[in-house]
Design a protein around this motif. Structure first.
Motif, PDB file in Angstrom:
ATOM      1  N   TRP A   1      53.847  38.117  27.675  1.00 58.27           N
ATOM      2  CA  TRP A   1      52.801  39.049  28.128  1.00 58.27           C
ATOM      3  C   TRP A   1      51.778  39.292  27.013  1.00 58.27           C
ATOM      4  CZ3 TRP A   1      52.617  39.643  33.165  1.00 58.27           C
ATOM      5  CH2 TRP A   1      53.788  39.468  33.894  1.00 58.27           C
ATOM      6  N   ASN A   2      51.323  38.197  26.423  1.00 58.22           N
ATOM      7  CA  ASN A   2      50.354  38.327  25.335  1.00 58.22           C
ATOM      8  C   ASN A   2      48.956  38.657  25.872  1.00 58.22           C
ATOM      9  OD1 ASN A   2      49.381  35.914  26.362  1.00 58.22           O
ATOM     10  ND2 ASN A   2      50.358  34.647  24.798  1.00 58.22           N
ATOM     11  N   GLY A   3      47.997  38.716  24.945  1.00 57.79           N
ATOM     12  CA  GLY A   3      46.665  39.194  25.320  1.00 57.79           C
ATOM     13  C   GLY A   3      45.968  38.370  26.372  1.00 57.79           C
ATOM     14  N   TRP A   4      46.101  37.030  26.299  1.00 58.21           N
ATOM     15  CA  TRP A   4      45.349  36.228  27.254  1.00 58.21           C
ATOM     16  C   TRP A   4      45.984  36.240  28.643  1.00 58.21           C
ATOM     17  CZ3 TRP A   4      46.988  31.689  29.679  1.00 58.21           C
ATOM     18  CH2 TRP A   4      48.145  31.082  29.181  1.00 58.21           C
ATOM     19  N   ILE A   5      47.283  36.538  28.728  1.00 61.85           N
ATOM     20  CA  ILE A   5      47.893  36.725  30.053  1.00 61.85           C
ATOM     21  C   ILE A   5      47.309  37.974  30.713  1.00 61.85           C
ATOM     22  CG2 ILE A   5      50.022  37.384  31.227  1.00 61.85           C
ATOM     23  CD1 ILE A   5      49.992  34.467  30.695  1.00 61.85           C
ATOM     24  N   TRP A   6      47.225  39.052  29.941  1.00 58.85           N
ATOM     25  CA  TRP A   6      46.611  40.266  30.481  1.00 58.85           C
ATOM     26  C   TRP A   6      45.129  40.044  30.792  1.00 58.85           C
ATOM     27  CZ3 TRP A   6      49.241  44.124  32.367  1.00 58.85           C
ATOM     28  CH2 TRP A   6      50.540  44.370  31.900  1.00 58.85           C
ATOM     29  N   ALA A   7      44.474  39.199  29.992  1.00 56.88           N
ATOM     30  CA  ALA A   7      43.063  38.892  30.252  1.00 56.88           C
ATOM     31  C   ALA A   7      42.896  38.164  31.591  1.00 56.88           C
ATOM     32  CB  ALA A   7      42.487  38.052  29.120  1.00 56.88           C
ATOM     33  N   LEU A   8      43.831  37.266  31.879  1.00 52.21           N
ATOM     34  CA  LEU A   8      43.779  36.569  33.168  1.00 52.21           C
ATOM     35  C   LEU A   8      43.972  37.543  34.329  1.00 52.21           C
ATOM     36  CD1 LEU A   8      45.767  33.251  32.570  1.00 52.21           C
ATOM     37  CD2 LEU A   8      43.332  33.482  33.082  1.00 52.21           C
ATOM     38  N   GLY A   9      44.905  38.493  34.167  1.00 54.94           N
ATOM     39  CA  GLY A   9      45.103  39.498  35.210  1.00 54.94           C
ATOM     40  C   GLY A   9      43.863  40.344  35.420  1.00 54.94           C
ATOM     41  N   ALA A  10      43.247  40.751  34.316  1.00 52.94           N
ATOM     42  CA  ALA A  10      42.015  41.540  34.431  1.00 52.94           C
ATOM     43  C   ALA A  10      40.894  40.716  35.058  1.00 52.94           C
ATOM     44  CB  ALA A  10      41.593  42.037  33.045  1.00 52.94           C
ATOM     45  N   ALA A  11      40.820  39.422  34.697  1.00 51.55           N
ATOM     46  CA  ALA A  11      39.790  38.556  35.263  1.00 51.55           C
ATOM     47  C   ALA A  11      39.939  38.433  36.767  1.00 51.55           C
ATOM     48  CB  ALA A  11      39.849  37.180  34.611  1.00 51.55           C
ATOM     49  N   SER A  12      41.187  38.378  37.253  1.00 54.50           N
ATOM     50  CA  SER A  12      41.397  38.265  38.703  1.00 54.50           C
ATOM     51  C   SER A  12      40.866  39.500  39.430  1.00 54.50           C
ATOM     52  CB  SER A  12      42.879  38.069  39.010  1.00 54.50           C
ATOM     53  OG  SER A  12      43.638  39.235  38.699  1.00 54.50           O
ATOM     54  N   ILE A  13      41.030  40.682  38.827  1.00 50.05           N
ATOM     55  CA  ILE A  13      40.517  41.910  39.442  1.00 50.05           C
ATOM     56  C   ILE A  13      38.992  41.918  39.442  1.00 50.05           C
ATOM     57  CG2 ILE A  13      40.450  44.422  39.249  1.00 50.05           C
ATOM     58  CD1 ILE A  13      43.251  44.283  38.026  1.00 50.05           C
ATOM     59  N   VAL A  14      38.418  41.529  38.311  1.00 46.38           N
ATOM     60  CA  VAL A  14      36.944  41.484  38.215  1.00 46.38           C
ATOM     61  C   VAL A  14      36.381  40.495  39.229  1.00 46.38           C
ATOM     62  CG1 VAL A  14      35.012  40.863  36.721  1.00 46.38           C
ATOM     63  CG2 VAL A  14      36.912  42.213  35.808  1.00 46.38           C
ATOM     64  N   LEU A  15      36.998  39.336  39.329  1.00 45.59           N
ATOM     65  CA  LEU A  15      36.522  38.324  40.269  1.00 45.59           C
ATOM     66  C   LEU A  15      36.663  38.784  41.712  1.00 45.59           C
ATOM     67  CD1 LEU A  15      37.896  35.112  38.539  1.00 45.59           C
ATOM     68  CD2 LEU A  15      35.490  35.684  38.908  1.00 45.59           C
ATOM     69  N   LEU A  16      37.704  39.562  42.005  1.00 44.20           N
ATOM     70  CA  LEU A  16      37.855  40.095  43.357  1.00 44.20           C
ATOM     71  C   LEU A  16      36.698  41.033  43.693  1.00 44.20           C
ATOM     72  CD1 LEU A  16      39.415  40.555  45.976  1.00 44.20           C
ATOM     73  CD2 LEU A  16      40.749  42.320  44.785  1.00 44.20           C
ATOM     74  N   VAL A  17      36.340  41.880  42.733  1.00 43.74           N
ATOM     75  CA  VAL A  17      35.193  42.779  42.946  1.00 43.74           C
ATOM     76  C   VAL A  17      33.914  41.975  43.156  1.00 43.74           C
ATOM     77  CG1 VAL A  17      33.780  44.578  41.897  1.00 43.74           C
ATOM     78  CG2 VAL A  17      36.275  44.656  41.649  1.00 43.74           C
ATOM     79  N   ILE A  18      33.721  40.949  42.326  1.00 40.76           N
ATOM     80  CA  ILE A  18      32.535  40.094  42.476  1.00 40.76           C
ATOM     81  C   ILE A  18      32.539  39.419  43.846  1.00 40.76           C
ATOM     82  CG2 ILE A  18      31.390  38.006  41.609  1.00 40.76           C
ATOM     83  CD1 ILE A  18      32.377  38.775  38.816  1.00 40.76           C
ATOM     84  N   PHE A  19      33.704  38.969  44.277  1.00 37.73           N
ATOM     85  CA  PHE A  19      33.816  38.315  45.583  1.00 37.73           C
ATOM     86  C   PHE A  19      33.397  39.260  46.711  1.00 37.73           C
ATOM     87  CE2 PHE A  19      36.522  37.520  49.357  1.00 37.73           C
ATOM     88  CZ  PHE A  19      36.024  36.278  49.715  1.00 37.73           C
ATOM     89  N   LEU A  20      33.885  40.509  46.663  1.00 47.11           N
ATOM     90  CA  LEU A  20      33.532  41.478  47.702  1.00 47.11           C
ATOM     91  C   LEU A  20      32.032  41.768  47.696  1.00 47.11           C
ATOM     92  CD1 LEU A  20      36.535  43.950  47.388  1.00 47.11           C
ATOM     93  CD2 LEU A  20      36.165  42.228  49.152  1.00 47.11           C
ATOM     94  N   LEU A  21      31.441  41.879  46.500  1.00 43.59           N
ATOM     95  CA  LEU A  21      30.000  42.102  46.415  1.00 43.59           C
ATOM     96  C   LEU A  21      29.230  40.896  46.950  1.00 43.59           C
ATOM     97  CD1 LEU A  21      29.762  43.787  42.884  1.00 43.59           C
ATOM     98  CD2 LEU A  21      29.548  44.904  45.118  1.00 43.59           C
ATOM     99  N   GLN A  22      29.715  39.707  46.602  1.00 40.76           N
ATOM    100  CA  GLN A  22      29.060  38.494  47.094  1.00 40.76           C
ATOM    101  C   GLN A  22      29.165  38.392  48.614  1.00 40.76           C
ATOM    102  OE1 GLN A  22      30.735  35.584  48.375  1.00 40.76           O
ATOM    103  NE2 GLN A  22      29.015  34.139  48.329  1.00 40.76           N
ATOM    104  N   GLN A  23      30.332  38.762  49.145  1.00 42.58           N
ATOM    105  CA  GLN A  23      30.505  38.714  50.602  1.00 42.58           C
ATOM    106  C   GLN A  23      29.600  39.725  51.305  1.00 42.58           C
ATOM    107  OE1 GLN A  23      32.924  36.524  52.574  1.00 42.58           O
ATOM    108  NE2 GLN A  23      32.019  35.606  50.741  1.00 42.58           N
TER     109      GLN A  23
END
Length: 536
Positions: A223-245
């Motif tokens: 559970w190092n930093g880049w694993i948490w970064a990937l999790g955070a990126a998935s949330i950010v991308l979901l928000v971007i996806f909803l805005l794009q939709q």
């Protein structure tokens, strides 16, 4: 066969067989995991990707495939999807290493994504409203039976033949479905022009990959930093996806927001995802427990879980008919509650020495619950959707359900490994006192190393092999092996109980959420206008 051409029930049977294959492969792999780990020399992380690669590709492409069905014809997409799935099943069966198997599973997921959304859409287009509920009830019953029949059928195939036959079994089914589709299903192509939201497809794909990779590989990388970064990126991308939709709502988006103005459709999408977490998530620790702790063969493990699938098979059609007549709200709540009770009962009974008859009442209760879940859930979710919106609604519904499978499988794998890392170290430290002094240090260190490098749970592995120091007598080696087995058995049970609590809680929450479903209005009674129709 000409008299059967265009027959709604023959078409439903064809669609259900294809649908059955795709869902069977969600759970049939779990029963073969220990055998695949041993024979392919794979880690638990790699075998988890055998599960998650299929579900990930399926979840990412379902909405896109639903749109392609509108463009190219739903019958054509269904046939092409069955063909791809069948060829991919052959490639899975002849894979020689984990990488080949994961790649073939990705291709399987592509085929499943192409055919799955077409099944619900074709049913809605084929059956009139007064019979649509019964048809969707059968479709939902197939979903329930396929989801929980996987361990039983898989156990038989793994024990009688080999793990490869869990994929080879799809070949005759795929051929039968292909022939039936060409002979029985009429070709209907919609003339409206459609566009594909390629930007939405790309964003959703990357978001889901980031989420699944972070959950699956988190324990391995501490559970190092880049694993948490990937999790955070998935949330950010979901928000971007909803805005794009939101900007695409006038141009055929991947997710038409107006579908969610139907309260029942919205709630039951959440319930579908929760059920996937609850069912897919439960099978992983339970399968490993039966084989690696209790020492059952794959066949015996499947037979132990068979009562759940057999009972649900008989209950589901009845639940579907009752839902069509009276509404599925309380039937669904009843089923979810029973399933949660049955699984919680199993958790309470599970110990390293529990015998299989003790689980029979729990599995009967769970089977009744499962039989009352899938048919009412599908019927009520699609009851208020117009036929012209069926393709989009089916794609979104199945996508959200498969996202639940991705999250459930990955999260359960991550939680299980995390719990195992802690429980095995604790058990090793406690039980090492019964060993000779010269063996205690290497014994504890062996389990500590196993916990830090990823727990292996193949049929012949208990994490103890690296704990036996060289040069000890046979008597000491046997004593170390016996203690190591006790460490693994008790450590796994200790880890399994809190792990299985997660999907149980999710299922209970989904049952409570059904309280706000709209009541079913029977034919002939005044029915208020649905928001989806108003929006149209």
């Amino acid at each position: 066969m000409r008299k059967w051409h265009g027959n709604p029930w023959a078409i439903l049977l064809t669609l259900s067989l294809g649908f059955f294959m795709t869902l069977l492969d969600l759970t049939i792999v779990n029963i073969a995991m220990p055998s695949m780990i041993d024979q392919l020399n794979a880690s638990l992380d790699e075998i988890l990707w055998v599960v998650n690669a299929y579900v990930l590709i399926l979840a990412v492409l379902l909405i896109t495939a639903g749109r392609l069905g509108d463009v190219r014809g739903q019958r054509n997409m269904f046939i092409f999807g069955v063909a791809v799935f069948t060829v991919a099943s052959l490639l899975c069966g002849i894979s020689q290493n984990p990488a080949e198997l994961i790649g073939a599973r990705c291709l399987q997921g592509l085929g499943a994504a192409m055919l799955m959304p077409q099944t619900m859409a074709i049913i809605i287009a084929t059956f009139p409203p007064e019979r649509r509920g019964a048809a969707l009830g059968i479709w939902g019953a197939v979903a329930g039976v396929a989801t929980i029949a996987g361990p039983t059928l898989g156990g038989f195939l793994v024990t009688t033949f080999d793990w490869r036959w869990i994929f080879f079994v799809n070949l005759p089914i795929g051929v039968i479905v292909l022939i039936a589709a060409f002979v029985l299903m009429p070709s209907v192509r919609q003339e409206r022009r459609h566009r594909m939201d390629l930007g939405g497809v790309l964003i959703a794909t990357v978001a889901l990959f980031c989420l699944a990779f972070a959950l699956t590989e988190g324990q391995r990388y501490h559970w190092n930093g880049w694993i948490w970064a990937l999790g955070a990126a998935s949330i950010v991308l979901l928000v971007i996806f909803l805005l794009q939709q939101r900007t695409q709502q006038d141009n055929e988006p991947l997710v038409p927001f107006r579908l969610f103005r139907d309260r029942n459709y919205t709630i039951l999408n959440f319930v579908a995802a929760a059920v996937s977490v609850g069912m897919v998530g439960m099978f992983l620790p339970l399968t490993i427990y039966l084989q690696s702790v209790l020492g059952y063969s794959a066949l015996k493990s499947g037979v132990v879980m068979a009562p759940m699938s057999v009972i649900s098979m008989f209950i589901a059609p009845v639940a579907g008919r009752l839902s069509d007549r009276f509404g599925g709200k309380y039937i669904l709540m009843f089923g979810l509650a029973l399933y949660a009770i049955g699984m919680a009962w199993i958790v309470l009974l599970a110990e390293p020495t529990t015998s299989w008859p003790a689980f029979l009442p729990c599995l009967v209760v769970s089977g009744i619950g499962v039989g009352c879940v899938f048919a009412p859930m599908a019927t009520e979710a699609m009851r208020g959707i117009e036929p012209r919106m069926a393709g989009a609604a089916s794609g979104v519904y199945n996508t959200i359900r498969q996202i639940g499978s991705v999250v459930g499988s990955a999260a359960m794998g991550a939680v299980l490994q995390n719990q195992l890392a802690s429980s095995l170290q604790h058990e090793a430290a406690v039980r090492a006192g019964g060993l000779p002094a010269q063996a205690r240090g290497p014994f504890v260190e062996g389990f500590k190393h196993a916990a830090s490098s990823g727990i292996e749970v193949g049929a012949g592995q208990t994490g103890a092999s690296q704990s036996v120091p060289q040069g000890v007598s046979k008597e000491v080696a046997a004593q170390i092996g016996k203690v190591a087995k006790a460490v693994f058995d008790h450590g796994f049970v200790t880890a399994m109980k809190p792990t299985m609590a997660l999907p149980i809680v999710v299922v209970v929450v989904s049952a409570v959420s059904c309280l706000v479903l709209r009541r079913h209005v029977r034919a002939g009674q005044p029915q208020p206008a649905e928001p989806v129709e108003a929006a149209a």
